[in-house]
Design an enzyme around this catalytic site. Structure first.
Site, PDB file in Angstrom:
ATOM      1  N   GLU A 149      36.197  15.186  26.418  1.00  0.00           N
ATOM      2  CA  GLU A 149      35.997  14.487  27.594  1.00  0.00           C
ATOM      3  C   GLU A 149      34.500  14.668  28.106  1.00  0.00           C
ATOM      4  OE1 GLU A 149      38.650  15.319  30.831  1.00  0.00           O
ATOM      5  OE2 GLU A 149      37.864  13.585  31.857  1.00  0.00           O
ATOM      6  N   CYS A 207      41.014  12.738  32.716  1.00  0.00           N
ATOM      7  CA  CYS A 207      40.984  11.912  33.711  1.00  0.00           C
ATOM      8  C   CYS A 207      39.861  10.672  33.621  1.00  0.00           C
ATOM      9  CB  CYS A 207      40.696  12.657  35.058  1.00  0.00           C
ATOM     10  SG  CYS A 207      41.947  13.950  35.456  1.00  0.00           S
ATOM     11  N   ASN A 247      46.787   8.838  30.489  1.00  0.00           N
ATOM     12  CA  ASN A 247      46.520  10.411  30.700  1.00  0.00           C
ATOM     13  C   ASN A 247      47.272  10.862  31.797  1.00  0.00           C
ATOM     14  OD1 ASN A 247      45.076  12.931  30.212  1.00  0.00           O
ATOM     15  ND2 ASN A 247      44.276  12.620  32.126  1.00  0.00           N
ATOM     16  N   GLU A 248      47.963  12.076  32.044  1.00  0.00           N
ATOM     17  CA  GLU A 248      48.374  12.697  32.999  1.00  0.00           C
ATOM     18  C   GLU A 248      49.015  11.680  34.125  1.00  0.00           C
ATOM     19  OE1 GLU A 248      45.872  15.638  34.735  1.00  0.00           O
ATOM     20  OE2 GLU A 248      46.578  16.975  33.353  1.00  0.00           O
TER      21      GLU A 248
END
Ligand code: AHR
Length: 655
Positions: free
Chosen positions: A45, A241, A372-373
Site C-alpha cells: 500500500e 484503505c 477492503n475492510e
C-alpha cells in the site's frame, strides 16, 4: 561388577537426559494438508511514502505541480543578478488529468533565475551513478532560454550538473543524463534558467538510471530486491484503505494509473491527513507506480497478482460514502475490464491496451479483491452485484471478500456468516493486535470449517504498544509472536491459503503507521525482525503439512512453544518450525515416524535475541537476522536445544 554399575548409571543418566527433553512426534508420511504455493505473500500500500518517495524512484516531489499548493516542494532561486517570476497555470478544461503547469518569466539577460526541488525528505544520490533529468517544456518568443541542471548536496556544493535547451514552441519532452560525484542522503535539484523570455514547464523529473531491472522511470532496486528475496507467493495491491479513499472521489481507480505518466491524474494520498499525530501535508499519489507496474513487479518476483478494487464504498473509518446501487455499474465494469486487461488477448479491448503498453503476454490474474475492510449490509449488497457480474463472465476468477477490519465482533460475525452461506471463495481477515493476542490465537483456525471459504490472512502485525500508536516498534517480541501464530496458519494450510504482514514499507522520516515490515531512508533499507520471520516461513514452507504433536496435541502454546512440520516434496526434506516464546531454554526431542530415515546432518536456521525489545535499524540492519548451522540426526530422532526467545527451522533431508 563395577563396570555393570557404571553402565547402569550411564543408562539412568541417558534416561534422565531424555526424559528432561520434551518429546514431540512427527508422522512424516501422514499428509494433513497441501500448502498453497501462494501461501506467504506481500501486502503493498502507498502508506508511509511506500510508493511516491519510496519504491517509485522519482526524486522530484510535486513534479507536475498538481499538489493543492501547486509549488509545494519548490523554491525560487536567484543568482548573479538573475531575476524572474513563476505563474501557475490551470488548463483543467483542456487537460483535466494534468491541469497545472508553470510559466516562468525570465526578466534579466544576465544571471539566472531558478527553482529548486527538495525531493521527498531530500534526494538520495549515489556517487558514480547516472541520473536522468527530464522535463516537458515549451518556449514562447525568442526561444533562447537555457536550462542548467544542478544537483547540490546539503552544504550547497554541486555534485552533478547538465545543460538542456528546450527549443520547441510546442510542448515537448527533453532529457539529459549526468553522473553524480558524491553520495548524499539529502541532495536538492536546481533548475536554473538563463536568457530572456518565457518558458512553460511541466513534469520536471529526475530518476536514477539504475532502477529495478534498469527500467527507465522505474522502481528502487534495493527495495524491490528485498521483496524478491522473500520469494513471495502473491502481491496484493494497491492496499489497504487507499483502495477505498477517504471519500469516493479519492478512491483508487486503476484505469487512471496506466499509460503515459503525465496522463495519470494525481490525487491527495489519504494518509496525508489521516493521523493528526503524523500529518504528511506533502503526501500525494502520482501513480507513477500504477497497475501496469504492479502487475509487472508481481511477475518479476514470481508472485501471483492480487488486485483489490473499490466496491462503491469509501473508507468506513472516514466518510463511508456509498455509490447508490443504481450507479454501481461503472465500478463493476472496472473489475471486469481489469480481468480483461490482465488476461485478455490482443483481440480484446483491454488486452490490446496491455499489449500496446509493451506486455503481450497475460498476467495470469486468478484472484480479485472486492473491497477492503468493508462492513455492514451495504457491503453485502454491493458484493452480491460484483460477484454476480464477475462470476457470470469469469467463473474461474476467485473473489477475495472482506470480513471487516477486526478478527471478531459483530461486523466480522455478520460478514463471516453471510459469506459462508453465500459460498464465498476467500475471506480476507485482518488482525492488528498485541503480541499476547497472537500467542493466544495460534489455534484460531484449528476448528474452522474445512469445507467453507478459504482464508486469506490479508493484513496482520503484532503491535508493541497499541494499534495506531506512533510508539509501536518492530520488536523481536512482536516478530516472535507472529512466528508463533504463523505455525497455526501453516498447520491449517488446508483452510488458510494466503497470508501477508502489513504494512510493507515505511520511510524512516515520512511514515504515518508503525510497525512496518521494511524501513528505508533515501539511500538504504533494512528488514525488520518481522521481515525475517516472513521470509523464513516463505522460503521454508514445504509442500504438505504433516502432524507434529506433543502429548497427541498440536503444539500451540504448551510451555510457551509453538511448532509445525511439513514435508517438501520438491527437495525431499522434512521441515520443522519451532518457536520458543519464553525466557527459558527448551530441550526437545522429535521422534519422526513414517520415514525411511534421514541424512546424518540437518540444516538449522535460527532467528533470535535475548532481548524481547530488540529491533533492527539502519545502523544495525541485521542485528536480528537468520543464522545458519547444522545439527546431527540419529536415525529417526532429532534432539534440538532451543534457546530462549527463539525461532528455529530445521530441514532434514531424506536418505
Ligand atoms: O495497513 C494499514 C491499514 O490498516 C490498511 O490500509 C487498512 O486496510 C488497515 O486498516
Amino acid at each position: 561388577m563395577l563396570r555393570k554399575a557404571f553402565l547402569m548409571l550411564c543408562a539412568a543418566g541417558a534416561l534422565s537426559a531424555n526424559s528432561a527433553r520434551a518429546q514431540y512426534t512427527i508422522a512424516a508420511d501422514k499428509v494433513k494438508a497441501k500448502i498453497s504455493p501462494n501461501m506467504y505473500g506481500i501486502f503493498f500500500e502507498d502508506i508511509n511514502l511506500a510508493a511516491d518517495g519510496g519504491v517509485y524512484a522519482e526524486l522530484v516531489k510535486n513534479r507536475s505541480f498538481e499538489f493543492n499548493m501547486p509549488l509545494m516542494g519548490w523554491d525560487e532561486q536567484k543568482k548573479d543578478g538573475g531575476d524572474g517570476r513563476v505563474e501557475v497555470i490551470n488548463r483543467a478544461e483542456e487537460k483535466p488529468e494534468n491541469a497545472h503547469f508553470i510559466k516562468v518569466y525570465i526578466d534579466s539577460a544576465g544571471g539566472s533565475f531558478g527553482l529548486s526541488n527538495e525531493g521527498f525528505r531530500g534526494m538520495g544520490i549515489k556517487e558514480g551513478e547516472e541520473y536522468s533529468f527530464s522535463v516537458m517544456a515549451k518556449q514562447e518568443g525568442e526561444q533562447n532560454i537555457k536550462l542548467n541542471i544542478e544537483l547540490r548536496d546539503d552544504k550547497n556544493a554541486i555534485i552533478g550538473k547538465a545543460e538542456l535547451t528546450p527549443t520547441d514552441k510546442e510542448w515537448n519532452r527533453y532529457s539529459v543524463k549526468f553522473k553524480a560525484s558524491a553520495t548524499v542522503q539529502k541532495a536538492q535539484l536546481y533548475v536554473w534558467m538563463s536568457g530572456k523570455g518565457i518558458i512553460d514547464l511541466d513534469m520536471v523529473s529526475m530518476f536514477p538510471e539504475h532502477t529495478w531491472k534498469n527500467r527507465p522511470g522505474g522502481l528502487r532496486a534495493d527495495l524491490v530486491q528485498k521483496l524478491a528475496d522473500m520469494k513471495p507467493g502473491f502481491l496484493r495491491f494497491p492496499g489497504g484503505c487507499i483502495v477505498e479513499g477517504r471519500e469516493l472521489n479519492t478512491r483508487y481507480q486503476w484505469k487512471k494509473t496506466i499509460g503515459a505518466v503525465d496522463q495519470r491524474t494525481n490525487i491527495i494520498n489519504r494518509w496525508n491527513t489521516e493521523f493528526s499525530h503524523r500529518p504528511t501535508p506533502d503526501y500525494y499519489q502520482t501513480f507513477g507506480l500504477g497497475f501496469m507496474e504492479y502487475f509487472m513487479t508481481a511477475e518479476d518476483i514470481g508472485a501471483s497478482p492480487l488486485p483489490i478494487l473499490n466496491c462503491g464504498m469509501a473508507c468506513e473509518f472516514n466518510t463511508g460514502e456509498l455509490v447508490p446501487m443504481d450507479k454501481l455499474d461503472p465500478y463493476i465494469q472496472d473489475a471486469l475490464d481489469l480481468i480483461e486487461f490482465a488476461n485478455g488477448d490482443v483481440n480484446t479491448k483491454w488486452g490490446k491496451l496491455r499489449t500496446d503498453l509493451g506486455h503481450p503476454a497475460p498476467f495470469h490474474l486468478k484472484m480479485l479483491g472486492v473491497g477492503n475492510e468493508q462492513w455492514g449490509p451495504q457491503y453485502i449488497e454491493r458484493w452480491k452485484a460484483f460477484t454476480k457480474a464477475i462470476k457470470g463472465k469469469y467463473p474461474d476468477v476467485k473473489i477475495v471478500s472482506a470480513v471487516g477490519p477486526f478478527p471478531g465482533g459483530k461486523e466480522f460475525d455478520l460478514l463471516n456468516k453471510t459469506f459462508r452461506a453465500l459460498g464465498a471463495d476467500i475471506l480476507d481477515e485482518h488482525y492488528y493486535a498485541s503480541p499476547k493476542w497472537f500467542l493466544e490465537h495460534a489455534k484460531r483456525y484449528d476448528n474452522y470449517d474445512r469445507k467453507g471459504p478459504k482464508i486469506f490472512a490479508g493484513e496482520y502485525a503484532a503491535q508493541s504498544v497499541q494499534t495506531g500508536s506512533p510508539k509501536n516498534k518492530n520488536t523481536w517480541e512482536c516478530a516472535l509472536a507472529e512466528a508463533a501464530f504463523m505455525t497455526g496458519l501453516e498447520r491449517n494450510a488446508d483452510v488458510v491459503r494466503m497470508a501477508s504482514y502489513a504494512p510493507l514499507f515505511a520511510h524512516v522520516e515520512g511514515w504515518q503507521w508503525t510497525p512496518d515490515l521494511i524501513w528505508f531512508d533515501n539511500l538504504n533499507s533494512y528488514g525488520s525482525p518481522n521481515y525475517y520471520v516472513q521470509q523464513l516461513f516463505s522460503l521454508n514452507k514445504g509442500t504438505d503439512v504433516v502432524p507434529l504433536l506433543f502429548n497427541n496435541e498440536a503444539v500451540a502454546g504448551q510451555d510457551g512453544c509453538f511448532a509445525t512440520a511439513s514435508v517438501d516434496k520438491n527437495t525431499n526434506e522434512l521441515v520443522i518450525k519451532f518457536v520458543n516464546s519464553t525466557a527459558s531454554a527448551k530441550s526437545t526431542s522429535f521422534k519422526i515416524n513414517g520415514s525411511k530415515g534421514y541424512q546424518k546432518q540437518a540444516s538449522v536456521v535460527t532467528l533470535r535475541s535475548d532481548d524481547k525489545d530488540a529491533v533492527n535499524s539502519l545502523e544495525t540492519p541485521t542485528a536480528i537476522s537468520p543464522k545458519n548451522s547444522t545439527i546431527n540426526v540419529s536415525g529417526n530422532i532429532l534432539k534440538l536445544d532451543v534457546e530462549p526467545y527463539t525461532f528455529k527451522i530445521v530441514r532434514l533431508k531424506n536418505k
